[in-house]
Scaffold this motif. Sequence first.
Motif, mmCIF file in Angstrom:
data_model
loop_
_atom_site.group_PDB
_atom_site.id
_atom_site.type_symbol
_atom_site.label_atom_id
_atom_site.label_comp_id
_atom_site.label_asym_id
_atom_site.label_seq_id
_atom_site.Cartn_x
_atom_site.Cartn_y
_atom_site.Cartn_z
ATOM 1 N N ALA A 119 0.938 -1.134 -0.033
ATOM 2 C CA ALA A 119 0.019 0.026 0.099
ATOM 3 C C ALA A 119 0.892 1.351 0.193
ATOM 4 O O ALA A 119 0.583 2.323 -0.565
ATOM 5 N N MET A 120 2.076 1.169 0.816
ATOM 6 C CA MET A 120 2.935 2.382 0.836
ATOM 7 C C MET A 120 3.588 2.818 -0.585
ATOM 8 O O MET A 120 3.437 3.742 -0.992
ATOM 9 N N PHE A 121 3.905 1.620 -1.261
ATOM 10 C CA PHE A 121 4.608 2.029 -2.521
ATOM 11 C C PHE A 121 3.429 2.335 -3.606
ATOM 12 O O PHE A 121 3.715 2.974 -4.448
ATOM 13 N N GLY A 122 2.288 1.835 -3.620
ATOM 14 C CA GLY A 122 1.021 2.277 -4.171
ATOM 15 C C GLY A 122 0.927 3.720 -3.965
ATOM 16 O O GLY A 122 0.678 4.514 -4.900
ATOM 17 N N ALA A 123 0.864 4.105 -2.801
ATOM 18 C CA ALA A 123 0.447 5.702 -2.384
ATOM 19 C C ALA A 123 1.706 6.421 -2.968
ATOM 20 O O ALA A 123 1.345 7.603 -3.622
ATOM 21 N N ILE A 124 2.996 6.239 -2.981
ATOM 22 C CA ILE A 124 4.109 6.892 -3.246
ATOM 23 C C ILE A 124 3.839 6.921 -4.821
ATOM 24 O O ILE A 124 4.452 7.983 -5.340
ATOM 25 N N SER A 125 3.584 5.992 -5.474
ATOM 26 C CA SER A 125 3.253 5.832 -7.190
ATOM 27 C C SER A 125 2.527 7.140 -7.632
ATOM 28 O O SER A 125 2.899 7.859 -8.130
ATOM 29 N N ILE A 126 1.374 7.118 -6.778
ATOM 30 C CA ILE A 126 0.148 8.057 -7.254
ATOM 31 C C ILE A 126 0.886 9.327 -6.884
ATOM 32 O O ILE A 126 0.660 10.452 -7.786
ATOM 33 N N PHE A 127 1.591 9.665 -5.911
ATOM 34 C CA PHE A 127 1.891 11.046 -5.260
ATOM 35 C C PHE A 127 2.957 11.518 -6.244
ATOM 36 O O PHE A 127 2.869 12.735 -6.858
ATOM 37 N N LEU A 128 3.869 10.697 -6.656
ATOM 38 C CA LEU A 128 5.062 11.084 -7.354
ATOM 39 C C LEU A 128 4.455 11.601 -8.811
ATOM 40 O O LEU A 128 4.853 12.404 -9.342
ATOM 41 N N TYR A 129 3.735 10.451 -9.207
ATOM 42 C CA TYR A 129 3.087 10.697 -10.761
ATOM 43 C C TYR A 129 2.293 12.020 -10.862
ATOM 44 O O TYR A 129 2.369 12.891 -11.706
ATOM 45 N N THR A 130 1.423 12.286 -9.972
ATOM 46 C CA THR A 130 0.642 13.349 -10.127
ATOM 47 C C THR A 130 1.016 14.675 -9.429
ATOM 48 O O THR A 130 0.900 15.753 -10.098
ATOM 49 N N SER A 131 1.699 14.723 -8.544
ATOM 50 C CA SER A 131 2.319 15.884 -7.750
ATOM 51 C C SER A 131 3.641 16.242 -8.129
ATOM 52 O O SER A 131 3.999 17.426 -7.851
ATOM 53 N N VAL A 132 4.294 15.448 -8.584
ATOM 54 C CA VAL A 132 5.876 15.711 -8.923
ATOM 55 C C VAL A 132 6.198 15.716 -10.607
ATOM 56 O O VAL A 132 6.398 16.708 -11.181
ATOM 57 N N TYR A 133 6.015 14.590 -10.982
ATOM 58 C CA TYR A 133 6.059 14.343 -12.479
ATOM 59 C C TYR A 133 5.114 15.121 -13.351
ATOM 60 O O TYR A 133 5.772 15.709 -14.338
ATOM 61 N N THR A 134 3.941 15.202 -13.248
ATOM 62 C CA THR A 134 3.012 15.782 -13.905
ATOM 63 C C THR A 134 3.410 17.484 -14.033
ATOM 64 O O THR A 134 3.282 17.982 -15.027
#
Length: 297
Positions: A119-134
């Motif tokens: 769950a932690m890695f899943g949450a990290i993935s969503i955060f990085l993709y939407t809040s940093v990468y995009t």
Amino acid sequence: MLSTTTTVVKHTAISDFKEITKMRLSLSVVFSSIAGYLLGADTISVKVLILLALGGYFMVGASNAFNQIIEKDLDALMHRTKNRPVASGRMTVNTAFIIACVFTILGIVILYTINQQTAMFGAISIFLYTSVYTPLKTKTPLSVFVGAIPGAIPFMLGWVAATDHFGIEPGTLFALQFFWQFPHFWAIGWFLFEDYKRGGFFMLPTGKQDKGTAIQVILYTIWTILVSIIPVFGFTGKLELSIVAAIIVFALGLVMLYYAILLYKKMTEKAAKQLMLSSVLYITIIQVIYVVDKFLR
């Protein structure tokens, strides 16, 4: 007598839902996660497989929905994305936001039922993709490096789901998919260069379709090949690879390298598309080989 035909694309609620969550991309992520699970599991649990598939799908679907909300005005400027549900106005931002939030909650909760680390890695993935990468995509080509992190999580996420442990094995799976993404996405950035430019995105490392970009594509392809055969040397714990499998993996890597070199020589959009297609086949076949090799040993 001349005849003209008009192609009408019919958009339905179902097709828009598929588009907002990028169903094909989400399913490819699920495939990677399942491959990682099969590599890490001592005994296969159908229940965990189903939970991983659902959680992984919701996780990626949420990221894509948030992405299309944030980039709706830029998507409208590009030929490739102007017909997306939010960019075209067929779906409201509020509707897309509800889908994204529901998918985020479902994804994290489902992955949490497997174990906390998943769950932690899943949450990290969503955060990085939407809040940093995009947000970085319109500011610097380095955004690809940031985007490669959530993009590399699914393969190793499966191993963590199977073992509730992060170590050298999932780290190697992460590294493989991390390095692979650079030639893959730079190839896409090359043949969609003009369309990306309309939206203000500069995805190539040098910002241009030049020799500098092509050389980096070759270098990262080489890194991908080297990482993919590391398990044969016995340095990666329980993640192992037989000599025969390693030779096949290496040979497939050389095919991808051939197209990377071809891009350097020809510098054409056609060569970039060939590299992109070979990269998709490469990562898919590699994951299958890893799994098949485990069960044949």
